[in-house]
Structure formats: structure tokens, C-alpha cells
Write a protein that holds these residues in place. Structure first.
Motif, PDB file in Angstrom:
ATOM      1  N   ASN A 109       0.826  -1.207   0.000  1.00  0.00           N
ATOM      2  CA  ASN A 109       0.000   0.000   0.000  1.00  0.00           C
ATOM      3  C   ASN A 109       0.858   1.254   0.000  1.00  0.00           C
ATOM      4  O   ASN A 109       0.551   2.227  -0.691  1.00  0.00           O
ATOM      5  CB  ASN A 109      -0.943   0.008   1.196  1.00  0.00           C
ATOM      6  N   ASP A 142      -5.266   1.024 -12.693  1.00  0.00           N
ATOM      7  CA  ASP A 142      -4.659  -0.022 -11.860  1.00  0.00           C
ATOM      8  C   ASP A 142      -3.135   0.051 -11.816  1.00  0.00           C
ATOM      9  O   ASP A 142      -2.513  -0.536 -10.940  1.00  0.00           O
ATOM     10  CB  ASP A 142      -5.124  -1.410 -12.309  1.00  0.00           C
ATOM     11  N   LYS A 185      -7.546   5.589  -2.174  1.00  0.00           N
ATOM     12  CA  LYS A 185      -8.781   4.828  -1.964  1.00  0.00           C
ATOM     13  C   LYS A 185      -9.123   4.002  -3.194  1.00  0.00           C
ATOM     14  O   LYS A 185      -9.096   4.498  -4.314  1.00  0.00           O
ATOM     15  CB  LYS A 185      -9.946   5.770  -1.669  1.00  0.00           C
ATOM     16  N   SER A 186      -9.469   2.761  -2.949  1.00  0.00           N
ATOM     17  CA  SER A 186      -9.906   1.873  -4.022  1.00  0.00           C
ATOM     18  C   SER A 186     -11.357   2.204  -4.367  1.00  0.00           C
ATOM     19  O   SER A 186     -12.192   2.383  -3.481  1.00  0.00           O
ATOM     20  CB  SER A 186      -9.790   0.420  -3.570  1.00  0.00           C
ATOM     21  N   LYS A 191      -9.603   2.906 -11.055  1.00  0.00           N
ATOM     22  CA  LYS A 191      -9.549   1.952  -9.945  1.00  0.00           C
ATOM     23  C   LYS A 191      -9.268   2.620  -8.605  1.00  0.00           C
ATOM     24  O   LYS A 191      -9.600   2.080  -7.567  1.00  0.00           O
ATOM     25  CB  LYS A 191      -8.458   0.896 -10.192  1.00  0.00           C
ATOM     26  N   TRP A 192      -8.609   3.789  -8.638  1.00  0.00           N
ATOM     27  CA  TRP A 192      -8.163   4.443  -7.413  1.00  0.00           C
ATOM     28  C   TRP A 192      -8.456   5.941  -7.473  1.00  0.00           C
ATOM     29  O   TRP A 192      -8.541   6.528  -8.546  1.00  0.00           O
ATOM     30  CB  TRP A 192      -6.654   4.271  -7.236  1.00  0.00           C
TER      31      TRP A 192
END
Length: 118
Positions: free
Chosen positions: A28, A106, A62-63, A72-73
Motif C-alpha cells: 500500500n 490499476d 482509496k480503491s 480503480k483508485w
């Protein structure tokens, strides 16, 4: 001898439980660092080429789940851009604050951004 065996067994169990959490935390952190680098590059190379960019803060990466095929984020970023303005034949440097939400794919490439105000 029995005390050492108990301690060793507990230490192994603890490490087996803690290792995945440590690895996930590192992944992460690496993803967040990559996102920050890509946002910096996006702002300085594409949006504010001739201005001074000063990052202030980043929010949490954040996803967005499976809402969008590409995005995706997301991450919130606050920064300042130094602009030169002319007033009465004088150059004055002014820092303008910006608040943006960046949308990433991604691979943490910037797909878009949206300004917002708090």
C-alpha cells in the motif's frame, strides 16, 4: 528447555500472523508513493508546465472497486502553484492553492482530475 520451545512456538505464530500485515502495508505504501510521483509528473509536465508546483498534502489512496472499468483508485491532493502577475510594471509572485481529486488506473497512471472546495 520447555520454556524456550514455548517461546519459539509463540514467536513463530506471531511472525506468521504479522508477516502478511507487514507485506500488505508495504504494498500500500509503494502504491501510494507511485501515485504521488505520477500526480507530480502529471501536474508539472501537462498542466502547470511553466509554474512552480508545491505539494501540500495528499489524502489516503482509496480503491473505487469495480464501479468503472478504467478508474480503480482516487486520491485527494492539495497543492500550490506560484504564478507571476504584473501590477504597475512590477512582477509579483502569487501562490494559488488548489484542491483536486485525482483518478488513477490499476497501474497508478493519472486518468483525470476534478477540483473541489471544502
Amino acid at each position: 528447555m520447555a520454556l524456550n520451545a514455548k517461546f519459539t512456538k509463540r514467536a513463530i505464530i506471531f511472525l506468521l500472523c504479522a508477516f502478511p500485515a507487514l507485506i500488505n502495508g508495504q504494498i500500500n505504501r509503494s502504491a501510494t508513493e507511485l501515485a504521488r510521483e505520477n500526480i507530480h509528473e502529471y501536474l508539472t509536465d501537462k498542466i502547470f508546465r511553466s509554474h512552480v508546483y508545491q505539494p501540500i498534502s495528499y489524502g489516503e489512496l482509496k480503491s473505487l472497486g469495480k464501479r468503472d472499468r478504467e478508474v480503480k483508485w482516487s486520491i485527494v491532493h492539495k497543492f500550490e502553484i506560484t504564478e507571476t502577475q504584473r501590477e504597475a510594471d512590477k512582477k509579483i509572485e502569487v501562490q494559488k492553492p488548489y484542491d483536486f481529486i485525482f483518478y488513477l488506473d490499476d497501474k497508478m497512471r493519472v486518468l483525470g482530475a476534478r477540483s473541489y472546495s471544502e
